[in-house]
Scaffold this motif. Structure first.
Motif, PDB file in Angstrom:
ATOM      1  N   GLY A  13       0.725  -1.107  -0.015  1.00 35.52           N
ATOM      2  CA  GLY A  13      -0.091   0.048   0.109  1.00 35.52           C
ATOM      3  C   GLY A  13       1.010   1.042  -0.035  1.00 35.52           C
ATOM      4  N   ASP A  14       0.449   2.595  -0.280  1.00 34.68           N
ATOM      5  CA  ASP A  14       0.885   3.649  -0.201  1.00 34.68           C
ATOM      6  C   ASP A  14       0.681   4.168   1.021  1.00 34.68           C
ATOM      7  OD1 ASP A  14       2.569   4.317  -2.428  1.00 34.68           O
ATOM      8  OD2 ASP A  14       0.890   5.494  -3.634  1.00 34.68           O
ATOM      9  N   GLU A  18       1.746  13.641   3.795  1.00 36.01           N
ATOM     10  CA  GLU A  18       1.260  15.020   3.539  1.00 36.01           C
ATOM     11  C   GLU A  18      -0.046  14.961   2.472  1.00 36.01           C
ATOM     12  OE1 GLU A  18       2.663  17.584   4.635  1.00 36.01           O
ATOM     13  OE2 GLU A  18       4.337  16.887   5.337  1.00 36.01           O
ATOM     14  N   ARG A  19      -1.202  15.568   3.147  1.00 30.48           N
ATOM     15  CA  ARG A  19      -2.610  15.469   2.375  1.00 30.48           C
ATOM     16  C   ARG A  19      -2.307  15.939   0.873  1.00 30.48           C
ATOM     17  NH1 ARG A  19      -7.776  16.696   5.788  1.00 30.48           N
ATOM     18  NH2 ARG A  19      -8.783  16.016   3.920  1.00 30.48           N
ATOM     19  N   ALA A  20      -1.434  16.974   0.631  1.00 31.73           N
ATOM     20  CA  ALA A  20      -1.233  17.487  -0.616  1.00 31.73           C
ATOM     21  C   ALA A  20      -0.656  16.612  -1.715  1.00 31.73           C
ATOM     22  CB  ALA A  20      -0.219  18.769  -0.413  1.00 31.73           C
ATOM     23  N   SER A  21       0.183  15.674  -1.177  1.00 31.89           N
ATOM     24  CA  SER A  21       0.697  14.551  -1.854  1.00 31.89           C
ATOM     25  C   SER A  21      -0.281  13.861  -2.536  1.00 31.89           C
ATOM     26  CB  SER A  21       1.707  13.775  -1.419  1.00 31.89           C
ATOM     27  OG  SER A  21       2.611  14.409  -0.502  1.00 31.89           O
ATOM     28  N   PHE A  22      -1.369  13.534  -1.922  1.00 34.27           N
ATOM     29  CA  PHE A  22      -2.838  12.796  -2.441  1.00 34.27           C
ATOM     30  C   PHE A  22      -2.953  13.189  -3.644  1.00 34.27           C
ATOM     31  CE2 PHE A  22      -7.138  11.753  -2.381  1.00 34.27           C
ATOM     32  CZ  PHE A  22      -6.944  10.479  -2.127  1.00 34.27           C
ATOM     33  N   ARG A  23      -3.184  14.514  -3.715  1.00 31.68           N
ATOM     34  CA  ARG A  23      -3.941  15.105  -4.782  1.00 31.68           C
ATOM     35  C   ARG A  23      -3.207  15.044  -6.237  1.00 31.68           C
ATOM     36  NH1 ARG A  23      -3.950  19.397  -1.049  1.00 31.68           N
ATOM     37  NH2 ARG A  23      -5.849  19.708  -0.040  1.00 31.68           N
ATOM     38  N   TYR A  24      -1.770  14.513  -5.915  1.00 33.85           N
ATOM     39  CA  TYR A  24      -1.027  14.322  -7.285  1.00 33.85           C
ATOM     40  C   TYR A  24      -0.756  12.915  -7.639  1.00 33.85           C
ATOM     41  CZ  TYR A  24      -0.053  19.469  -6.915  1.00 33.85           C
ATOM     42  OH  TYR A  24      -0.087  20.560  -6.863  1.00 33.85           O
ATOM     43  N   LEU A  25      -1.390  12.002  -6.651  1.00 31.65           N
ATOM     44  CA  LEU A  25      -1.220  10.574  -6.985  1.00 31.65           C
ATOM     45  C   LEU A  25      -2.157  10.089  -7.982  1.00 31.65           C
ATOM     46  CD1 LEU A  25       0.201   8.405  -5.421  1.00 31.65           C
ATOM     47  CD2 LEU A  25      -1.834   7.821  -4.432  1.00 31.65           C
ATOM     48  N   VAL A  32      -4.473   3.233  -0.329  1.00 27.86           N
ATOM     49  CA  VAL A  32      -3.705   4.415   0.197  1.00 27.86           C
ATOM     50  C   VAL A  32      -4.222   5.081   1.425  1.00 27.86           C
ATOM     51  CG1 VAL A  32      -3.113   6.945  -0.571  1.00 27.86           C
ATOM     52  CG2 VAL A  32      -3.404   5.148  -2.401  1.00 27.86           C
ATOM     53  N   VAL A  33      -3.056   5.379   2.184  1.00 27.85           N
ATOM     54  CA  VAL A  33      -3.770   5.708   3.615  1.00 27.85           C
ATOM     55  C   VAL A  33      -2.823   6.988   3.759  1.00 27.85           C
ATOM     56  CG1 VAL A  33      -2.008   4.253   4.990  1.00 27.85           C
ATOM     57  CG2 VAL A  33      -3.927   5.439   6.085  1.00 27.85           C
ATOM     58  N   CYS A  34      -3.358   8.241   4.400  1.00 26.74           N
ATOM     59  CA  CYS A  34      -2.713   9.366   4.556  1.00 26.74           C
ATOM     60  C   CYS A  34      -2.800   9.827   6.125  1.00 26.74           C
ATOM     61  CB  CYS A  34      -3.268  10.591   3.999  1.00 26.74           C
ATOM     62  SG  CYS A  34      -2.552  12.174   4.020  1.00 26.74           S
ATOM     63  N   VAL A  35      -1.336   9.424   6.503  1.00 26.85           N
ATOM     64  CA  VAL A  35      -1.317   9.664   8.156  1.00 26.85           C
ATOM     65  C   VAL A  35      -0.521  10.905   8.391  1.00 26.85           C
ATOM     66  CG1 VAL A  35      -0.975   8.788  10.466  1.00 26.85           C
ATOM     67  CG2 VAL A  35      -1.740   7.194   8.419  1.00 26.85           C
ATOM     68  N   PRO A  36      -0.957  12.150   8.609  1.00 25.53           N
ATOM     69  CA  PRO A  36      -0.010  13.167   8.743  1.00 25.53           C
ATOM     70  C   PRO A  36       0.376  13.343  10.224  1.00 25.53           C
ATOM     71  CG  PRO A  36      -2.283  13.822   7.639  1.00 25.53           C
ATOM     72  CD  PRO A  36      -2.371  12.481   8.184  1.00 25.53           C
ATOM     73  N   LEU A 251      -9.913   9.014   0.301  1.00 24.76           N
ATOM     74  CA  LEU A 251      -9.222   8.046   1.022  1.00 24.76           C
ATOM     75  C   LEU A 251      -9.957   6.736   1.488  1.00 24.76           C
ATOM     76  CD1 LEU A 251      -6.746  10.605   2.960  1.00 24.76           C
ATOM     77  CD2 LEU A 251      -6.072   8.893   1.435  1.00 24.76           C
ATOM     78  N   ARG A 252     -11.128   6.997   2.004  1.00 31.15           N
ATOM     79  CA  ARG A 252     -12.156   6.059   2.447  1.00 31.15           C
ATOM     80  C   ARG A 252     -12.358   4.948   1.329  1.00 31.15           C
ATOM     81  NH1 ARG A 252     -14.331  10.249   5.641  1.00 31.15           N
ATOM     82  NH2 ARG A 252     -16.055  10.517   3.930  1.00 31.15           N
TER      83      ARG A 252
END
Length: 418
Positions: A13-14, A18-25, A32-36, A251-252
């Motif tokens: 998994g990814d 940074e949540r900003a990175s998610f927008r460019y994925l 994918v999970v985002c954990v700042p 993300l969910r």
């Protein structure tokens, strides 16, 4: 960003910090999970993770490095002669994966820092879209891709040619009647006002020259193609999993696209690039700042590259096309080539750009392009062999390290039980 992978255990998994990175994925098969927050990351159960891949030496990496059961690998986000590609900090990782022998030698020059056994040559799998020089069809004008790097975090790291020579370089290129694709680094001008000023001046020069070349017809064609380009982008976003709602909602849904859309994805990307280049015609210059067209598609459009010391150059080597490295400090050629591996197959351009006409003459047909043999040798040295393929080597490295992690964990458990 950390990327986890393993031959056994949970699905890869990814993991984004940074949540900003998610927008460019882009499109990906893996969850994918985002954990700042570090506190939240510490609460996750990660003992079954076998391999963690790090594309940058970010400070937040330490939060993931605490997972003792995993093997930690620095893969970088490019292979260049900059300090980031041979940083002593990389010693904290279990392994360092490089493209070819050049990467290994670069780390070995950092004395007493990195063990040779920790370095693994895996190639650059992402370069598969880059077409070879032999398959390139030239247009009516010679196409020059100018892709300068950015100014760096401090003046000591400033490798960009934009400030000392970017504007006169473009002026001299225009005088040579070439077509220019200008693709500045995304961070250009973020720290340096001088770099931002040079960037604006170059854009204005290209805009004015497009007007001189009679851009009205091309603009009409671009306008006609724009609705279809927007339609394709919207569908690509949908296929990439960029659904409606905020980042948390996306993300969910785990950003795992339907595999059935792979053929459509590839066809739409090809159509977008074809429409983009064809609608503007064979004479207009381009300023490229978005995700599309991709850097590698710009490679495929170009007859040659002019760039600074950066991973862009190492990637362009895959095409075997001619390329030029800017020598803004006017170092002697031998000293410059000794300092920077990728200069081995490059034409070197002085700060005043006096060599530019001779360089263009040397690489244009029917001239023999004297640096061509050096580029072929450099490609193997920098990027590794073509066989096994880079993807096969990369996958083998992941699986071997995952198996090593499993074996070591099993041994630790046996020791505790004993």
């Amino acid at each position: 960003m950390d990327r986890d992978a393993g031959a056994a255990g949970p699905a890869p998994g990814d993991h984004l910090r940074e949540r900003a990175s998610f927008r460019y994925l882009s499109r990906t098969w893996i969850p994918v999970v985002c954990v700042p927050r570090a506190d939240d990351l510490a609460e996750l159960e990660l003992s079954a993770v076998r391999v963690v891949l790090y594309p940058g030496n970010a400070g937040k990496n330490v939060h993931m490095l605490r997972v003792a059961e995993a093997k930690h690998v620095f893969i970088g986000h490019g292979d260049s002669d900059k300090l980031a590609s041979s940083n002593r900090v990389s010693k904290v990782y279990d392994e360092i994966w490089v493209a070819g022998r050049a990467g290994r030698d670069r780390y070995q020059r950092v004395r007493h820092a990195i063990s040779d056994s920790a370095i693994v040559e895996v190639g650059r799998p992402q370069l598969s879209p880059v077409r070879l020089h032999a398959g390139h069809t030239p247009g009516p004008l010679h196409v020059v891709l100018y892709a300068p790097t950015w100014e760096g975090w401090s003046d000591d790291d400033c490798h960009t040619s934009l400030i000392p020579m970017g504007v006169p370089l473009i002026e001299k290129l225009l005088a040579q009647n070439v077509r220019i694709i200008y693709k500045p680094h995304p961070l250009t001008g973020k720290r340096s006002a001088e770099a931002a000023t040079a960037d604006r001046a170059i854009r204005e020069l290209l805009r004015a020259d497009n007007e001189r070349r009679g851009a009205a017809e091309a603009q009409a064609a671009v306008a006609a193609a724009r609705p279809r380009l927007r339609e394709i982008r919207a569908r690509l976003d949908e296929l990439a999993g960029r659904h409606g709602g905020d980042d948390a909602a996306q993300l969910r849904e785990a950003r795992v696209p339907d595999r059935a859309g792979e053929t459509e994805w590839q066809q739409l990307r090809s159509e977008w690039h074809r429409l983009f280049w064809e609608s503007s015609g064979p004479l207009c210059h381009h300023v490229i700042t978005g995700q599309l067209p991709s850097l590698y598609d710009c490679f495929n459009q170009a007859d040659m590259l002019i760039s600074d010391v950066s991973s862009v150059v190492a990637d362009f080597v895959a095409s075997l096309k001619p390329y030029v490295l800017t020598n803004a400090r006017d170092l002697p050629d031998a000293a410059f080539r000794a300092a920077y591996t990728t200069a081995g197959g490059a034409y070197l351009l002085d700060r005043a750009c006096t060599r530019l006409p001779d360089i263009l003459t040397a690489i244009r047909s029917p001239h023999p392009d004297p640096m061509a043999p050096a580029r072929r040798t450099l490609k193997d040295y920098v990027l590794g062999p073509d066989h096994p393929t880079p993807m096969e080597r990369f996958n083998a490295a992941v699986n071997a390290l995952a198996q090593k992690a499993i074996t070591e964990e099993s041994q630790r458990s046996s020791d505790v039980a004993a």
